[in-house]
Scaffold this motif. Structure first.
Motif, PDB file in Angstrom:
ATOM      1  N   ILE A   1     -31.805 -16.589 -14.933  1.00 40.41           N
ATOM      2  CA  ILE A   1     -31.314 -17.600 -15.870  1.00 40.41           C
ATOM      3  C   ILE A   1     -31.649 -18.979 -15.300  1.00 40.41           C
ATOM      4  O   ILE A   1     -31.561 -19.200 -14.089  1.00 40.41           O
ATOM      5  N   ILE A   2     -32.018 -19.902 -16.148  1.00 48.46           N
ATOM      6  CA  ILE A   2     -32.492 -21.203 -15.679  1.00 48.46           C
ATOM      7  C   ILE A   2     -31.444 -21.901 -14.815  1.00 48.46           C
ATOM      8  O   ILE A   2     -30.242 -21.776 -15.060  1.00 48.46           O
ATOM      9  N   PRO A   3     -31.881 -22.649 -13.800  1.00 45.93           N
ATOM     10  CA  PRO A   3     -30.955 -23.289 -12.849  1.00 45.93           C
ATOM     11  C   PRO A   3     -29.936 -24.208 -13.504  1.00 45.93           C
ATOM     12  O   PRO A   3     -28.802 -24.311 -13.035  1.00 45.93           O
ATOM     13  N   GLU A   4     -30.331 -24.911 -14.568  1.00 41.91           N
ATOM     14  CA  GLU A   4     -29.412 -25.835 -15.224  1.00 41.91           C
ATOM     15  C   GLU A   4     -28.166 -25.121 -15.731  1.00 41.91           C
ATOM     16  O   GLU A   4     -27.063 -25.668 -15.676  1.00 41.91           O
ATOM     17  N   ILE A   5     -28.329 -23.911 -16.218  1.00 39.41           N
ATOM     18  CA  ILE A   5     -27.183 -23.150 -16.721  1.00 39.41           C
ATOM     19  C   ILE A   5     -26.356 -22.596 -15.577  1.00 39.41           C
ATOM     20  O   ILE A   5     -25.124 -22.614 -15.618  1.00 39.41           O
ATOM     21  N   ILE A   6     -27.022 -22.106 -14.552  1.00 38.11           N
ATOM     22  CA  ILE A   6     -26.306 -21.591 -13.375  1.00 38.11           C
ATOM     23  C   ILE A   6     -25.423 -22.678 -12.764  1.00 38.11           C
ATOM     24  O   ILE A   6     -24.290 -22.424 -12.337  1.00 38.11           O
ATOM     25  N   ALA A   7     -25.929 -23.913 -12.751  1.00 37.05           N
ATOM     26  CA  ALA A   7     -25.220 -25.008 -12.086  1.00 37.05           C
ATOM     27  C   ALA A   7     -24.162 -25.671 -12.968  1.00 37.05           C
ATOM     28  O   ALA A   7     -23.277 -26.367 -12.459  1.00 37.05           O
ATOM     29  N   ALA A   8     -24.226 -25.449 -14.274  1.00 38.64           N
ATOM     30  CA  ALA A   8     -23.318 -26.142 -15.191  1.00 38.64           C
ATOM     31  C   ALA A   8     -21.895 -25.617 -15.089  1.00 38.64           C
ATOM     32  O   ALA A   8     -21.663 -24.412 -14.961  1.00 38.64           O
ATOM     33  N   ALA A   9     -20.931 -26.524 -15.156  1.00 40.68           N
ATOM     34  CA  ALA A   9     -19.522 -26.124 -15.165  1.00 40.68           C
ATOM     35  C   ALA A   9     -19.217 -25.421 -16.478  1.00 40.68           C
ATOM     36  O   ALA A   9     -19.616 -25.891 -17.546  1.00 40.68           O
ATOM     37  N   PRO A  10     -18.532 -24.275 -16.446  1.00 42.91           N
ATOM     38  CA  PRO A  10     -18.217 -23.549 -17.679  1.00 42.91           C
ATOM     39  C   PRO A  10     -17.401 -24.403 -18.650  1.00 42.91           C
ATOM     40  O   PRO A  10     -16.441 -25.066 -18.260  1.00 42.91           O
ATOM     41  N   THR A  11     -17.799 -24.370 -19.923  1.00 44.04           N
ATOM     42  CA  THR A  11     -17.077 -25.099 -20.957  1.00 44.04           C
ATOM     43  C   THR A  11     -17.239 -24.380 -22.286  1.00 44.04           C
ATOM     44  O   THR A  11     -18.283 -23.788 -22.543  1.00 44.04           O
ATOM     45  N   ASP A  12     -16.213 -24.433 -23.129  1.00 40.01           N
ATOM     46  CA  ASP A  12     -16.352 -23.805 -24.438  1.00 40.01           C
ATOM     47  C   ASP A  12     -17.038 -24.724 -25.433  1.00 40.01           C
ATOM     48  O   ASP A  12     -17.466 -24.293 -26.509  1.00 40.01           O
ATOM     49  N   GLY A  13     -17.161 -26.010 -25.094  1.00 39.79           N
ATOM     50  CA  GLY A  13     -17.889 -26.944 -25.945  1.00 39.79           C
ATOM     51  C   GLY A  13     -17.287 -27.150 -27.322  1.00 39.79           C
ATOM     52  O   GLY A  13     -17.980 -27.573 -28.246  1.00 39.79           O
ATOM     53  N   LEU A  14     -15.998 -26.909 -27.469  1.00 38.25           N
ATOM     54  CA  LEU A  14     -15.376 -26.962 -28.789  1.00 38.25           C
ATOM     55  C   LEU A  14     -14.684 -28.290 -29.099  1.00 38.25           C
ATOM     56  O   LEU A  14     -14.158 -28.471 -30.191  1.00 38.25           O
ATOM     57  N   PHE A  15     -14.695 -29.204 -28.136  1.00 41.90           N
ATOM     58  CA  PHE A  15     -13.970 -30.449 -28.344  1.00 41.90           C
ATOM     59  C   PHE A  15     -14.883 -31.668 -28.430  1.00 41.90           C
ATOM     60  O   PHE A  15     -14.416 -32.786 -28.592  1.00 41.90           O
ATOM     61  N   GLY A  16     -16.194 -31.466 -28.300  1.00 42.17           N
ATOM     62  CA  GLY A  16     -17.125 -32.576 -28.421  1.00 42.17           C
ATOM     63  C   GLY A  16     -17.066 -33.561 -27.278  1.00 42.17           C
ATOM     64  O   GLY A  16     -17.493 -34.712 -27.421  1.00 42.17           O
ATOM     65  N   ASP A  17     -16.524 -33.137 -26.125  1.00 38.74           N
ATOM     66  CA  ASP A  17     -16.480 -34.018 -24.959  1.00 38.74           C
ATOM     67  C   ASP A  17     -16.887 -33.228 -23.724  1.00 38.74           C
ATOM     68  O   ASP A  17     -17.480 -32.152 -23.826  1.00 38.74           O
ATOM     69  N   ASP A  18     -16.575 -33.756 -22.545  1.00 37.07           N
ATOM     70  CA  ASP A  18     -17.034 -33.140 -21.296  1.00 37.07           C
ATOM     71  C   ASP A  18     -15.999 -32.231 -20.646  1.00 37.07           C
ATOM     72  O   ASP A  18     -16.197 -31.797 -19.507  1.00 37.07           O
ATOM     73  N   ARG A  19     -14.911 -31.920 -21.313  1.00 39.91           N
ATOM     74  CA  ARG A  19     -13.873 -31.114 -20.662  1.00 39.91           C
ATOM     75  C   ARG A  19     -14.408 -29.709 -20.359  1.00 39.91           C
ATOM     76  O   ARG A  19     -15.120 -29.105 -21.164  1.00 39.91           O
TER      77      ARG A  19
END
Length: 259
Positions: A180-198
């Motif tokens: 899996i690409i490094p950008e995804i491996i390194a990204a903090a898990p998020t559900d992306g449902l709030f339109g922000d960086d939480r």
């Protein structure tokens, strides 16, 4: 965990299930996170048809770019993989304008976040219906059976769950094996449902490794550190509050003498 054996087992399971169901393959939403990346990579390896959907709703651009890069990496290798982008921001905004508001902003925010997830579920099943596909779920074991961190009839509305018996740590192991690409491996898990960086950790109050520990804890609580006690309390409260997501829908059984 032997990632090679686990990957092959899941791929075989997916292919057998789809063939027995008489469908052409799978459709799933790719978010730019590790769970959907691993699930889509496994589905791609079945050689059955796979449609990867991007369904942005006021989405963080970094999530969109990670998802697109991952999908392209699959399409470049697997001829059975195709993709589509369904821009759901306008339909979501139109629906949101039609719905009543609420004085408690946190309640309103969560309700709208769940609405986003359910709009995406509807889109996935539309594509599934058109192409005779199964909707593949992307939830892991901690989310699905530990803290219930998913939307009922949203991302929880699926036909089958390939990685739901793997903890988040095991999903990352599998992700490394699947390149899996490094950008995804390194990204903090998020559900992306709030339109922000939480992140997921921001919402839950504990990291996935901490939750995995709490999920398996069965020892003497008297020797726990203050942080461990907090995590265990978070886990237990979430597990209890979200139990309704993890059990079959209650059915009111009518006694025979009343029929």
């Amino acid at each position: 965990m032997d990632s090679s054996l686990v990957a092959n087992h899941i791929i075989s399971w997916l292919k057998t299930y789809a063939e027995q169901a008489g469908v052409n393959g799978f459709v799933l939403g790719v978010s730019g996170g590790i769970d959907s990346a691993v699930t889509s990579a496994l589905c791609a390896r079945t050689s059955l048809k796979l449609i990867c959907l991007e369904m942005p709703i006021h989405q963080n651009p970094t999530q969109v770019s990670r998802a697109r890069k991952h999908i392209e990496s699959l399409e470049n290798v697997y001829p059975n993989v195709s993709s589509a982008t369904v821009e759901l921001t306008k339909p979501y905004d139109s629906l949101a304008e039609s719905l009543p508001q609420h004085s408690d902003e946190s309640v309103l925010s969560l309700a709208f976040a769940n609405t986003r997830a359910r709009l995406r579920m509807t889109t996935l099943y539309y594509y599934a219906g058109l192409n005779h596909l199964l909707v593949a779920g992307t939830g892991n074991k901690v989310e699905d059976f530990g803290v219930g961190f998913f939307t009922k009839y949203g991302d929880g509305g699926v036909d089958l769950s390939p990685i739901a018996d793997l903890t988040k740590s095991e999903v990352y192991e599998l992700g490394a094996y699947l390149d899996i690409i490094p950008e995804i491996i390194a990204a903090a898990p998020t559900d992306g449902l709030f339109g922000d960086d939480r992140t997921d950790e921001d919402q839950i109050g504990a990291s996935y490794p901490e939750l995995e520990w709490a999920m398996g804890f069965d020892g003497d609580e008297a020797v726990l550190t203050p942080r461990q006690k907090v995590v265990l309390d978070i886990y237990r409260k979430r597990n209890e509050q979200n139990k309704h997501k993890m059990v079959p829908i209650p059915v009111c059984i009518i006694p025979e003498n009343l029929k």
